[in-house]
Enzyme design. Structure first.
Site, PDB file in Angstrom:
ATOM      1  N   ASP A 123     -12.229   7.950   5.021  1.00  8.11           N
ATOM      2  CA  ASP A 123     -11.249   8.660   5.212  1.00  8.11           C
ATOM      3  C   ASP A 123     -11.321  10.086   4.795  1.00  8.11           C
ATOM      4  O   ASP A 123     -11.514  10.546   3.633  1.00  8.11           O
ATOM      5  CB  ASP A 123     -10.224   8.247   3.992  1.00  8.11           C
ATOM      6  CG  ASP A 123      -8.551   8.993   3.922  1.00  8.11           C
ATOM      7  OD1 ASP A 123      -8.464   9.664   4.793  1.00  8.11           O
ATOM      8  OD2 ASP A 123      -7.775   8.294   3.080  1.00  8.11           O
ATOM      9  N   TYR A 125       0.818  -1.242  -0.090  1.00 15.60           N
ATOM     10  CA  TYR A 125      -0.074   0.017  -0.070  1.00 15.60           C
ATOM     11  C   TYR A 125       0.979   1.197  -0.037  1.00 15.60           C
ATOM     12  O   TYR A 125       0.510   2.206  -0.679  1.00 15.60           O
ATOM     13  CB  TYR A 125      -1.071  -0.049   1.203  1.00 15.60           C
ATOM     14  CG  TYR A 125      -1.835   1.221   1.514  1.00 15.60           C
ATOM     15  CD1 TYR A 125      -2.953   1.266   0.435  1.00 15.60           C
ATOM     16  CD2 TYR A 125      -1.738   2.102   2.386  1.00 15.60           C
ATOM     17  CE1 TYR A 125      -3.945   2.387   0.684  1.00 15.60           C
ATOM     18  CE2 TYR A 125      -2.624   2.953   2.553  1.00 15.60           C
ATOM     19  CZ  TYR A 125      -3.844   3.217   1.565  1.00 15.60           C
ATOM     20  OH  TYR A 125      -4.607   4.314   1.762  1.00 15.60           O
TER      21      TYR A 125
END
Lengths: 123, 123
Positions: free
Chosen positions: B38, B14
């Site tokens: 997020d 990631y």
């Protein structure tokens, strides 16, 4: 909703409570019906009484707790902290990442503690 | 369940994907039906397509991503990381704490990112 400042104050109080050798003092930071999943993946403790019992362990520990990093988002906080615990001749160092949620009075409604046994340093 | 090592490998991938300027590469790390909240408190993106669209922003960024701390517990990880992003003449430094869950193949099933606007450093 609790402010970011209120939430940070509760986390600071949690650090001090972890050093206090008083399970009552830790439990007082939690809302009725709060849950503590520590570590994540284990069965949560539910309610202030179970939480108080869980934290009874600190009453036998000379423990320091230091906040390393905190991030607040909405009614939640994620924080990295270090505990150094002396029990008899052994010293245990842990640096978990905890995630907490908070009610409008900035009492803790849930804790999820991210750490694994292999993260603990024993000397 | 994915092993702690598999989970750490996905988080390392990631970080690299965040540097890749490829939303496809980020999206490929997520399981079908995954969610991304997020920051925490906002409406989650749901499914790989919405996640890919969300990460399109990185395609315009010269970005580095560095893992600072990770804790794995069960099928979950919490980690603190730093991104430094250049967009035009501006540089943005962020150090969120993210919590992810993973499926048996260590694909990401959820992300919750803990940060607030005031944590961003702009220069």
């Amino acid at each position: 909703m609790a402010s970011a400042e209120d939430i940070k104050n509760t986390v600071a109080s949690y650090m001090k409570a972890l050093e206090s050798k008083s399970a009552d003092r830790v439990a007082a930071l939690f809302a009725e019906g709060a849950t503590v999943e520590d570590p994540v993946g284990t069965e949560p403790k539910r309610g202030v009484e179970e939480i108080r019992t869980f934290f009874k362990a600190i009453e036998a520990m000379d423990q320091t707790a230091e906040l390393l990093t905190i991030r607040v988002a909405g009614n939640s906080a994620a924080f990295h902290f270090r505990t150094v615990s002396k029990v008899g001749d052994a010293t245990y160092v842990m640096e978990p990442i905890d995630v907490m949620t908070f009610d409008d009075d900035a009492k803790i409604t849930s804790t999820r503690a991210y750490w694994a046994q292999e993260d603990m340093i024993v000397s």
